[in-house]
Design a protein around this motif. Structure first.
Motif, PDB file in Angstrom:
ATOM      1  N   ALA A 133      48.987  37.146  36.665  1.00 36.34           N
ATOM      2  CA  ALA A 133      48.098  37.922  36.631  1.00 36.34           C
ATOM      3  C   ALA A 133      47.823  38.147  35.300  1.00 36.34           C
ATOM      4  O   ALA A 133      48.404  37.858  34.225  1.00 36.34           O
ATOM      5  CB  ALA A 133      49.256  39.608  37.225  1.00 36.34           C
ATOM      6  N   GLU A 174      44.176  43.293  31.370  1.00 35.84           N
ATOM      7  CA  GLU A 174      42.678  43.671  31.639  1.00 35.84           C
ATOM      8  C   GLU A 174      42.353  44.089  31.885  1.00 35.84           C
ATOM      9  O   GLU A 174      43.405  44.807  32.928  1.00 35.84           O
ATOM     10  CB  GLU A 174      42.184  42.190  31.597  1.00 35.84           C
ATOM     11  CG  GLU A 174      41.700  41.763  33.278  1.00 35.84           C
ATOM     12  CD  GLU A 174      40.923  40.012  33.307  1.00 35.84           C
ATOM     13  OE1 GLU A 174      39.714  39.750  32.524  1.00 35.84           O
ATOM     14  OE2 GLU A 174      41.578  39.539  34.085  1.00 35.84           O
ATOM     15  N   PRO A 175      41.124  45.053  31.883  1.00 39.14           N
ATOM     16  CA  PRO A 175      40.776  45.879  32.340  1.00 39.14           C
ATOM     17  C   PRO A 175      40.163  45.688  34.347  1.00 39.14           C
ATOM     18  O   PRO A 175      39.753  45.222  34.228  1.00 39.14           O
ATOM     19  CB  PRO A 175      39.466  46.138  31.641  1.00 39.14           C
ATOM     20  CG  PRO A 175      39.674  46.246  30.548  1.00 39.14           C
ATOM     21  CD  PRO A 175      40.132  44.672  30.488  1.00 39.14           C
ATOM     22  N   THR A 176      41.160  46.991  34.328  1.00 37.93           N
ATOM     23  CA  THR A 176      40.430  46.432  36.205  1.00 37.93           C
ATOM     24  C   THR A 176      39.920  46.172  36.328  1.00 37.93           C
ATOM     25  O   THR A 176      38.821  45.527  38.079  1.00 37.93           O
ATOM     26  CB  THR A 176      40.946  48.117  36.864  1.00 37.93           C
ATOM     27  OG1 THR A 176      42.362  47.827  36.292  1.00 37.93           O
ATOM     28  CG2 THR A 176      41.859  47.666  38.265  1.00 37.93           C
ATOM     29  N   GLY A 177      38.451  46.169  35.684  1.00 41.92           N
ATOM     30  CA  GLY A 177      37.190  46.604  36.277  1.00 41.92           C
ATOM     31  C   GLY A 177      36.372  44.699  36.288  1.00 41.92           C
ATOM     32  O   GLY A 177      35.874  44.508  36.783  1.00 41.92           O
ATOM     33  N   TRP A 178      36.816  44.153  35.121  1.00 43.65           N
ATOM     34  CA  TRP A 178      37.022  42.895  35.258  1.00 43.65           C
ATOM     35  C   TRP A 178      37.656  42.093  36.067  1.00 43.65           C
ATOM     36  O   TRP A 178      36.942  41.007  36.648  1.00 43.65           O
ATOM     37  CB  TRP A 178      37.679  42.541  33.487  1.00 43.65           C
ATOM     38  CG  TRP A 178      36.651  43.208  32.277  1.00 43.65           C
ATOM     39  CD1 TRP A 178      35.848  43.415  32.684  1.00 43.65           C
ATOM     40  CD2 TRP A 178      36.972  42.581  31.103  1.00 43.65           C
ATOM     41  NE1 TRP A 178      35.079  44.193  31.304  1.00 43.65           N
ATOM     42  CE2 TRP A 178      35.794  42.643  30.585  1.00 43.65           C
ATOM     43  CE3 TRP A 178      37.815  41.670  30.342  1.00 43.65           C
ATOM     44  CZ2 TRP A 178      35.765  43.570  29.014  1.00 43.65           C
ATOM     45  CZ3 TRP A 178      37.610  41.325  28.484  1.00 43.65           C
ATOM     46  CH2 TRP A 178      36.315  42.039  28.280  1.00 43.65           C
ATOM     47  N   ILE A 179      39.154  42.687  36.469  1.00 49.72           N
ATOM     48  CA  ILE A 179      39.503  42.006  37.458  1.00 49.72           C
ATOM     49  C   ILE A 179      38.892  41.915  38.976  1.00 49.72           C
ATOM     50  O   ILE A 179      38.523  40.808  39.804  1.00 49.72           O
ATOM     51  CB  ILE A 179      41.295  42.134  37.564  1.00 49.72           C
ATOM     52  CG1 ILE A 179      42.139  42.304  36.639  1.00 49.72           C
ATOM     53  CG2 ILE A 179      41.928  41.600  38.660  1.00 49.72           C
ATOM     54  CD1 ILE A 179      42.826  43.140  36.504  1.00 49.72           C
ATOM     55  N   LEU A 180      38.049  42.721  39.319  1.00 45.66           N
ATOM     56  CA  LEU A 180      37.514  43.086  40.343  1.00 45.66           C
ATOM     57  C   LEU A 180      36.216  42.782  40.392  1.00 45.66           C
ATOM     58  O   LEU A 180      35.761  41.628  41.026  1.00 45.66           O
ATOM     59  CB  LEU A 180      37.419  44.846  40.471  1.00 45.66           C
ATOM     60  CG  LEU A 180      38.971  45.997  40.785  1.00 45.66           C
ATOM     61  CD1 LEU A 180      38.469  46.714  40.756  1.00 45.66           C
ATOM     62  CD2 LEU A 180      39.583  45.191  42.297  1.00 45.66           C
TER      63      LEU A 180
END
Length: 116
Positions: free
Chosen positions: A63, A66-72
């Motif tokens: 894991a 980092e920002p959720t948007g980057w992960i998605l």
């Protein structure tokens, strides 16, 4: 590792229930599982993450913070990258290390209709 929800050792994300009962839980599977199931169901319905069994799985160490948007975006790009034969990670211009190391390419998108 905790036995708080089921009585069997399992990797779980820390929450109030794990912190409070993780060290006290007996080796009581499946009885403990049946005792905590209604609480977990109610907590899920109430969106209460402090009483839900949040399992971590075996790759929890991978894991990233980092920002959720980057992960998605990285997950979605990875699907396209496999299909297109190359890796894609990180949004354009991002400071994400993988964007610099692998080179980023925009994911395939369906064409949008233009107004006439």
């Amino acid at each position: 590792m905790t036995r708080a929800f089921t009585g069997r050792p399992a990797r779980a994300l820390r929450n109030d229930f794990v912190d409070r009962y993780g060290g006290l839980a007996p080796h009581g599977y499946p009885a403990l599982h049946h005792l905590t199931s209604p609480m977990c169901g109610a907590a899920t319905a109430a969106n209460d993450a402090e009483r839900i069994n949040l399992w971590a799985g075996t790759r929890y160490r991978h894991a990233t913070a980092e920002p959720t948007g980057w992960i998605l975006h990285r997950l979605a790009s990875g699907v396209w990258g496999v299909r297109r034969g190359h890796a894609q990670t990180g949004p354009p211009g991002s400071r994400h290390p993988s964007a610099r190391s692998t080179g980023w390419h925009p994911p395939l998108r369906r064409p949008t209709a233009r107004p006439t």
